[in-house]
Design a protein around this motif. Structure first.
Motif, PDB file in Angstrom:
ATOM      1  N   SER A   1      19.497 -25.226 -43.152  1.00 45.87           N
ATOM      2  CA  SER A   1      18.286 -24.518 -42.758  1.00 45.87           C
ATOM      3  C   SER A   1      18.629 -23.339 -41.848  1.00 45.87           C
ATOM      4  CB  SER A   1      17.331 -25.468 -42.028  1.00 45.87           C
ATOM      5  OG  SER A   1      16.190 -24.764 -41.563  1.00 45.87           O
ATOM      6  N   ILE A   2      17.995 -22.202 -42.101  1.00 46.77           N
ATOM      7  CA  ILE A   2      18.181 -21.032 -41.235  1.00 46.77           C
ATOM      8  C   ILE A   2      16.986 -20.873 -40.288  1.00 46.77           C
ATOM      9  CG2 ILE A   2      19.640 -19.837 -42.906  1.00 46.77           C
ATOM     10  CD1 ILE A   2      17.213 -18.124 -43.685  1.00 46.77           C
ATOM     11  N   VAL A   3      16.123 -21.906 -40.249  1.00 53.66           N
ATOM     12  CA  VAL A   3      14.957 -21.853 -39.361  1.00 53.66           C
ATOM     13  C   VAL A   3      15.412 -22.224 -37.949  1.00 53.66           C
ATOM     14  CG1 VAL A   3      12.595 -22.612 -38.965  1.00 53.66           C
ATOM     15  CG2 VAL A   3      13.481 -22.471 -41.300  1.00 53.66           C
ATOM     16  N   VAL A   4      15.949 -21.252 -37.264  1.00 51.67           N
ATOM     17  CA  VAL A   4      16.427 -21.393 -35.889  1.00 51.67           C
ATOM     18  C   VAL A   4      15.815 -20.263 -35.075  1.00 51.67           C
ATOM     19  CG1 VAL A   4      18.591 -22.513 -36.581  1.00 51.67           C
ATOM     20  CG2 VAL A   4      18.487 -20.027 -36.403  1.00 51.67           C
ATOM     21  N   THR A   5      16.121 -20.255 -33.788  1.00 54.53           N
ATOM     22  CA  THR A   5      15.602 -19.198 -32.923  1.00 54.53           C
ATOM     23  C   THR A   5      15.889 -17.829 -33.529  1.00 54.53           C
ATOM     24  OG1 THR A   5      15.961 -20.596 -30.980  1.00 54.53           O
ATOM     25  CG2 THR A   5      15.671 -18.234 -30.599  1.00 54.53           C
ATOM     26  N   GLY A   6      14.859 -17.004 -33.613  1.00 54.18           N
ATOM     27  CA  GLY A   6      14.992 -15.689 -34.223  1.00 54.18           C
ATOM     28  C   GLY A   6      14.432 -15.622 -35.626  1.00 54.18           C
ATOM     29  N   HIS A   7      14.320 -16.774 -36.293  1.00 55.80           N
ATOM     30  CA  HIS A   7      13.710 -16.806 -37.623  1.00 55.80           C
ATOM     31  C   HIS A   7      12.196 -16.594 -37.464  1.00 55.80           C
ATOM     32  CE1 HIS A   7      12.195 -18.454 -41.432  1.00 55.80           C
ATOM     33  NE2 HIS A   7      13.405 -18.307 -41.923  1.00 55.80           N
ATOM     34  N   PRO A   8      11.570 -15.825 -38.353  1.00 49.73           N
ATOM     35  CA  PRO A   8      10.138 -15.519 -38.192  1.00 49.73           C
ATOM     36  C   PRO A   8       9.223 -16.740 -38.196  1.00 49.73           C
ATOM     37  CG  PRO A   8      10.947 -14.826 -40.360  1.00 49.73           C
ATOM     38  CD  PRO A   8      12.151 -15.129 -39.519  1.00 49.73           C
ATOM     39  N   ASP A   9       9.666 -17.854 -38.778  1.00 55.49           N
ATOM     40  CA  ASP A   9       8.820 -19.057 -38.847  1.00 55.49           C
ATOM     41  C   ASP A   9       9.221 -20.118 -37.822  1.00 55.49           C
ATOM     42  OD1 ASP A   9       7.671 -17.819 -41.073  1.00 55.49           O
ATOM     43  OD2 ASP A   9       9.102 -18.768 -42.443  1.00 55.49           O
ATOM     44  N   HIS A  10      10.236 -19.845 -37.021  1.00 50.52           N
ATOM     45  CA  HIS A  10      10.779 -20.875 -36.141  1.00 50.52           C
ATOM     46  C   HIS A  10       9.742 -21.409 -35.158  1.00 50.52           C
ATOM     47  CE1 HIS A  10      12.995 -22.358 -32.522  1.00 50.52           C
ATOM     48  NE2 HIS A  10      13.626 -23.027 -33.470  1.00 50.52           N
ATOM     49  N   ALA A  11       9.036 -20.530 -34.490  1.00 51.16           N
ATOM     50  CA  ALA A  11       8.089 -20.966 -33.462  1.00 51.16           C
ATOM     51  C   ALA A  11       6.992 -21.847 -34.072  1.00 51.16           C
ATOM     52  CB  ALA A  11       7.484 -19.761 -32.752  1.00 51.16           C
ATOM     53  N   LEU A  12       6.421 -21.383 -35.195  1.00 54.07           N
ATOM     54  CA  LEU A  12       5.343 -22.135 -35.837  1.00 54.07           C
ATOM     55  C   LEU A  12       5.831 -23.480 -36.362  1.00 54.07           C
ATOM     56  CD1 LEU A  12       2.574 -22.568 -37.088  1.00 54.07           C
ATOM     57  CD2 LEU A  12       3.279 -21.106 -39.016  1.00 54.07           C
ATOM     58  N   LEU A  13       6.912 -23.477 -37.134  1.00 50.26           N
ATOM     59  CA  LEU A  13       7.379 -24.728 -37.742  1.00 50.26           C
ATOM     60  C   LEU A  13       7.893 -25.699 -36.695  1.00 50.26           C
ATOM     61  CD1 LEU A  13       9.143 -23.496 -41.017  1.00 50.26           C
ATOM     62  CD2 LEU A  13       6.771 -24.218 -40.650  1.00 50.26           C
ATOM     63  N   SER A  14       8.513 -25.205 -35.656  1.00 53.12           N
ATOM     64  CA  SER A  14       9.001 -26.086 -34.585  1.00 53.12           C
ATOM     65  C   SER A  14       7.841 -26.777 -33.875  1.00 53.12           C
ATOM     66  CB  SER A  14       9.836 -25.300 -33.572  1.00 53.12           C
ATOM     67  OG  SER A  14      11.029 -24.842 -34.151  1.00 53.12           O
ATOM     68  N   SER A  15       6.760 -26.031 -33.648  1.00 54.34           N
ATOM     69  CA  SER A  15       5.599 -26.637 -32.987  1.00 54.34           C
ATOM     70  C   SER A  15       4.944 -27.685 -33.886  1.00 54.34           C
ATOM     71  CB  SER A  15       4.579 -25.559 -32.606  1.00 54.34           C
ATOM     72  OG  SER A  15       4.036 -24.919 -33.760  1.00 54.34           O
TER      73      SER A  15
END
Length: 299
Positions: free
Chosen positions: A8-22
């Motif tokens: 997964s590239i959904v890490v800090t800096g990814h455009p969806d990181h904040a939403l998906l992490s929450s």
């Protein structure tokens, strides 16, 4: 599901990181934590699939034998059960989490079909791999860039090969219980369900399938009676446990016989599982007796 998945590239800096992490944090909290999710989610999936296969009533043993409409219903059932497990409400899409409309997609294959109304919205991705007894739970924002260019007749698109890297996984390749009946030879299943009474079917079940934990749900399905637990207990020499003991087989409960199960070196059973075992020596007969269970040894 695909055997090889990209990291997964959904890490800090990814455009969806904040939403998906929450969303992931909220889902884990509602599930009772990561360990609770690892336990409850696979069990929920197994139940949804087995309830549609209905082996005891239909004789079918696998997902592949289902009708098309039944396969579709499993997805609906998973959606309903997942909402109930997490205490989520229905929304404009399948559910609402932290004020966001979220779609829930389920597959028994290697990809999901994303409807046009879910575009731009977060999706919960659920997958069950029956062949490998593995399950998956992930989150993705259904952006066009993550989806295939082509679509089916319903204007639904799949996650593209590159798009898989934009999934934030909560569970990835998590083991889940295999379909019990797929592990039992067809001839044995025939003998089990040939019994005319609950006692006969139960006795045959634990004679045919030994040294393997068997769930309460399987026991209920085989007994096909309201008071199915009565078939497990001794019953003045007439119960399944009594019949098996005369054949040199102990029938044990994970809730009440855990010490003897461990002493015999049998697989661990949960409190809602049962296991049978043919005693093979006087030592095992003595062990059973020490735990209050009498059994004949068959030479």
């Amino acid at each position: 599901m695909k055997k090889t998945l990209p990291d997964s590239i959904v890490v800090t800096g990814h455009p969806d990181h904040a939403l998906l992490s929450s969303l992931a944090t909220e889902i884990l909290a509602r599930a009772g934590g990561a360990q609770a999710l690892e336990a409850s989610f696979p069990a929920m999936l197994r139940q949804c699939i087995d309830d549609v296969i209905m082996t005891p009533k239909t004789g079918r043993r696998s997902y592949d034998e289902l009708e098309k409409t039944e396969k579709t219903y499993i997805g609906t059932r998973v959606e309903i059960e997942l909402r109930a497990m997490l205490g989520l409400s229905k929304g404009k899409l399948d559910t609402v989490i932290l004020g966001h409309d979220v779609d829930i997609k389920h597959t028994m294959g290697s990809n999901w079909m994303i409807p046009s109304e879910a575009l731009g919205h977060p999706c919960i991705l659920v997958a069950a791999d029956e062949a490998r007894a593995m399950c998956y739970l992930g989150l993705i924002v259904a952006r066009p860039d993550y989806l295939t260019l082509g679509q089916n007749r319903d204007a639904k698109k799949s996650v593209s090969a590159a798009g898989f890297a934009n999934i934030l996984w909560l569970l990835r390749g998590q083991n889940y219980p295999p379909n019990f009946w797929r592990t039992v030879p067809g001839e044995a299943i025939g003998r089990i369900f040939a019994g005319r009474s609950g006692n006969q079917r139960m006795t045959t079940l634990f004679r045919e399938v030994q040294d393997v934990p068997i769930s309460r749900d399987v026991v209920a399905a085989v007994a096909q009676q309201q008071d199915f637990m009565r078939r497990i207990r001794s019953d003045k020499g007439r119960g399944a446990r009594d019949h098996l003991a005369r054949e040199g087989i102990v029938l044990l409960s994970g809730q009440y016989d855990a010490p003897l199960i461990a002493a015999l070196g049998l697989p661990h059973c949960t409190g809602s599982e049962f296991i049978s075992h043919s005693v093979t020596s006087e030592k095992e007969v003595a062990l059973a007796a020490q735990h209050g269970i009498c059994v004949d040894v068959i030479s």
